[in-house]
Write an enzyme that holds these catalytic residues in place. Structure first.
Site, PDB file in Angstrom:
ATOM      1  N   LYS A 121     -23.748 -13.367  53.468  1.00  0.00           N
ATOM      2  CA  LYS A 121     -24.204 -12.801  54.753  1.00  0.00           C
ATOM      3  C   LYS A 121     -24.865 -13.885  55.605  1.00  0.00           C
ATOM      4  O   LYS A 121     -24.789 -13.828  56.832  1.00  0.00           O
ATOM      5  CB  LYS A 121     -25.198 -11.649  54.531  1.00  0.00           C
ATOM      6  CG  LYS A 121     -24.607 -10.489  53.740  1.00  0.00           C
ATOM      7  CD  LYS A 121     -24.273  -9.281  54.601  1.00  0.00           C
ATOM      8  CE  LYS A 121     -23.649  -8.215  53.756  1.00  0.00           C
ATOM      9  NZ  LYS A 121     -22.721  -7.344  54.370  1.00  0.00           N
ATOM     10  N   LYS A 203     -13.007  -8.531  49.673  1.00  0.00           N
ATOM     11  CA  LYS A 203     -13.385  -7.131  49.438  1.00  0.00           C
ATOM     12  C   LYS A 203     -13.183  -6.284  50.697  1.00  0.00           C
ATOM     13  O   LYS A 203     -13.477  -6.755  51.794  1.00  0.00           O
ATOM     14  CB  LYS A 203     -14.873  -7.120  49.039  1.00  0.00           C
ATOM     15  CG  LYS A 203     -15.389  -5.815  48.512  1.00  0.00           C
ATOM     16  CD  LYS A 203     -16.908  -5.856  48.320  1.00  0.00           C
ATOM     17  CE  LYS A 203     -17.631  -5.540  49.601  1.00  0.00           C
ATOM     18  NZ  LYS A 203     -18.953  -4.939  49.455  1.00  0.00           N
ATOM     19  N   LYS A 206     -17.155  -2.429  54.986  1.00  0.00           N
ATOM     20  CA  LYS A 206     -17.239  -1.614  56.190  1.00  0.00           C
ATOM     21  C   LYS A 206     -17.708  -2.406  57.387  1.00  0.00           C
ATOM     22  O   LYS A 206     -17.495  -1.988  58.506  1.00  0.00           O
ATOM     23  CB  LYS A 206     -18.101  -0.380  55.960  1.00  0.00           C
ATOM     24  CG  LYS A 206     -19.509  -0.577  55.522  1.00  0.00           C
ATOM     25  CD  LYS A 206     -20.154   0.797  55.431  1.00  0.00           C
ATOM     26  CE  LYS A 206     -21.075   0.923  54.252  1.00  0.00           C
ATOM     27  NZ  LYS A 206     -22.223   0.026  54.319  1.00  0.00           N
TER      28      LYS A 206
HETATM   29  P1  ATP Z   1     -21.438  -4.122  54.304  1.00  0.00           P
HETATM   30  O1  ATP Z   1     -20.090  -4.562  54.785  1.00  0.00           O
HETATM   31  O2  ATP Z   1     -22.308  -3.593  55.375  1.00  0.00           O
HETATM   32  O3  ATP Z   1     -22.127  -5.164  53.474  1.00  0.00           O
HETATM   33  P2  ATP Z   1     -20.184  -2.814  52.152  1.00  0.00           P
HETATM   34  O4  ATP Z   1     -18.991  -2.026  52.605  1.00  0.00           O
HETATM   35  O5  ATP Z   1     -19.913  -4.141  51.570  1.00  0.00           O
HETATM   36  O6  ATP Z   1     -21.187  -2.893  53.350  1.00  0.00           O
HETATM   37  P3  ATP Z   1     -21.705  -0.701  50.997  1.00  0.00           P
HETATM   38  O7  ATP Z   1     -20.895   0.332  51.694  1.00  0.00           O
HETATM   39  O8  ATP Z   1     -23.116  -0.841  51.387  1.00  0.00           O
HETATM   40  O9  ATP Z   1     -20.997  -2.123  51.037  1.00  0.00           O
HETATM   41  O10 ATP Z   1     -21.610  -0.377  49.467  1.00  0.00           O
HETATM   42  C1  ATP Z   1     -21.848   0.899  49.037  1.00  0.00           C
HETATM   43  C2  ATP Z   1     -21.398   1.049  47.643  1.00  0.00           C
HETATM   44  O11 ATP Z   1     -19.973   0.960  47.588  1.00  0.00           O
HETATM   45  C3  ATP Z   1     -21.916  -0.032  46.709  1.00  0.00           C
HETATM   46  O12 ATP Z   1     -22.160   0.556  45.455  1.00  0.00           O
HETATM   47  C4  ATP Z   1     -20.794  -1.007  46.637  1.00  0.00           C
HETATM   48  O13 ATP Z   1     -20.796  -1.705  45.423  1.00  0.00           O
HETATM   49  C5  ATP Z   1     -19.580  -0.105  46.761  1.00  0.00           C
HETATM   50  N1  ATP Z   1     -18.478  -0.785  47.425  1.00  0.00           N
HETATM   51  C6  ATP Z   1     -18.466  -1.275  48.684  1.00  0.00           C
HETATM   52  N2  ATP Z   1     -17.284  -1.836  48.983  1.00  0.00           N
HETATM   53  C7  ATP Z   1     -16.520  -1.686  47.871  1.00  0.00           C
HETATM   54  C8  ATP Z   1     -15.180  -2.048  47.530  1.00  0.00           C
HETATM   55  N3  ATP Z   1     -14.405  -2.687  48.389  1.00  0.00           N
HETATM   56  N4  ATP Z   1     -14.715  -1.724  46.314  1.00  0.00           N
HETATM   57  C9  ATP Z   1     -15.483  -1.051  45.435  1.00  0.00           C
HETATM   58  N5  ATP Z   1     -16.767  -0.696  45.677  1.00  0.00           N
HETATM   59  C10 ATP Z   1     -17.281  -1.002  46.874  1.00  0.00           C
END
Ligand code: ATP
Ligand code: LTN
Length: 341
Positions: A121, A203, A206
């Protein structure tokens, strides 16, 4: 007799959170929320919208507000019954920020500097490498330890933070006795890391993916189908549906998604598509996702219209959560030597 014992034995506690930093994706759903919902009946569950964490990256306030409520609607639509689960908004429980401060004093500069999420980040937000981004894991440790849970269900990207939480809790317990219960992470076997559909090396996230690479929980069916039809497969000469994460990451990712929404094994999927190319495979995965998400999307849209209901849910959640959180915080304050109020 054993049935009675089972009913009266206290249920194990599970806790997790998601930050309202973007709209929920298929990744956050398969890696986290789906697994929460599947176990909602077996555990005493605490799930929250991690708005304090969301502001470690600059946000538009109106979006944070909208997404926080939308996320709550989606939690419920995914099967988290507010009568059985405690659903709350992180910033409503002031104990999170208070315990985070205490835990900051038991978190080391070196260990926080090693966190992959901080490094990623920071690289992506060079003009805003703020202290909150750096101490994010102490707040996450506080989120967890306040509620003394047994299990913390998360996707694989959060494993490092959960491990650091262990170290912080052990350090604190080592000085003051058994104040914190130290929970285990629960990482699903299928779906722990869903990758971008257009860039299977990164990954599905969002807030960071280009729009083409992700599927949102609230995307209408035609958009979901479009995303899957243009998903990157692999340019190998084999041109067949086979699970090989190393050499065929695009196909492996689609197989993971298909397996997670249908419950089929990789072997079953390989047999199903034997002799068929990616042109057949991709829309079938898209349709399976559409059908899986349809009731969730419809129920979320319905709930979003009922703001009074959502408010009653997060208020009741806050009341229950703050009772548990306060008990832990009092204990911590006493241990570190603060004079009681
Ligand atoms: P940001 O992009 O704002 O960092 P994010 O999408 O990476 O957000 P979160 O939505 O905050 O992550 O994650 C919420 C939960 O979903 C966490 O437990 C995270 O480990 C899981 N998670 C997020 N993205 C994935 C993914 N691509 N595959 C599996 N698990 C995920
Ligand atoms: N850091 C997590 C969200 C999160 C969380 C938590 C998860 C904040 N506090 C406590 C589990 C337990 C993320 O970025 N996905």
């Amino acid at each position: 007799m054993s049935e009675i014992l089972q009913e009266t034995a206290p249920r194990k506690r599970m806790l997790s959170g998601i930050k309202p930093s973007g709209d929920l994706t298929l990744g956050s759903y398969l890696g986290a929320v789906k697994n929460w919902a599947e176990r909602a009946d077996q555990f005493d569950c605490y799930y929250f919208m991690a708005d304090l964490h969301a502001i470690t990256v600059r946000q538009n306030p109106a979006d944070v507000r909208r997404r926080t409520l939308e996320q709550l609607a989606q939690y419920i639509a995914c099967g988290l019954d507010p009568e059985k689960n405690t659903l709350f908004i992180q910033s409503h429980i002031h104990q999170h920020a208070e315990l985070a401060w205490v835990l900051n004093c038991y978190s080391m500069f070196g260990e926080l500097s090693r966190m992959t999420q901080f490094k990623d980040k920071s690289a992506k937000n060079e003009d805003n490498i703020n202290a909150g981004l750096f101490t994010y894991p102490s707040l996450m440790a506080a989120d967890i330890l306040l509620y003394q849970p047994d299990l913390v269900p998360v996707g694989e990207d959060q494993k490092q933070h959960v491990e650091l939480m262990h170290d912080i809790a052990r350090r604190f317990n080592g000085i003051y006795g058994d104040v914190f219960k130290i929970p285990e992470p629960f990482i699903p076997k299928v779906g722990a890391r869903i990758m971008s559909l257009t860039n299977p090396g990164s990954k599905m996230s969002k807030s960071e993916n280009e729009d083409t690479g992700r599927v949102l929980l609230m995307d209408p069916p035609e958009v979901v189908m479009k995303q899957f039809k243009r998903a990157i497969t692999d340019s190998d000469s084999e041109y067949c549906v086979r699970y090989d994460k190393e050499n065929k990451p695009g196909v492996a990712n689609l197989m993971t998604i298909y397996a997670a929404v249908t419950g089929k094994t990789y072997e079953e999927i390989e047999n199903e598509f034997q002799g068929k190319g990616y042109g057949v495979f991709k829309p079938v995965v898209g349709e399976a996702v559409v059908e899986h998400l349809r009731p969730i999307r419809e129920e979320s849209l319905r709930l979003m219209k009922d703001k009074a209901y959502l408010e009653s849910v997060y208020r009741a959640g806050a009341e229950k959560a703050s009772y548990v959180a306060e008990k832990t915080l009092r204990k911590v304050y006493k241990k570190v030597g603060f004079v009681a109020k």
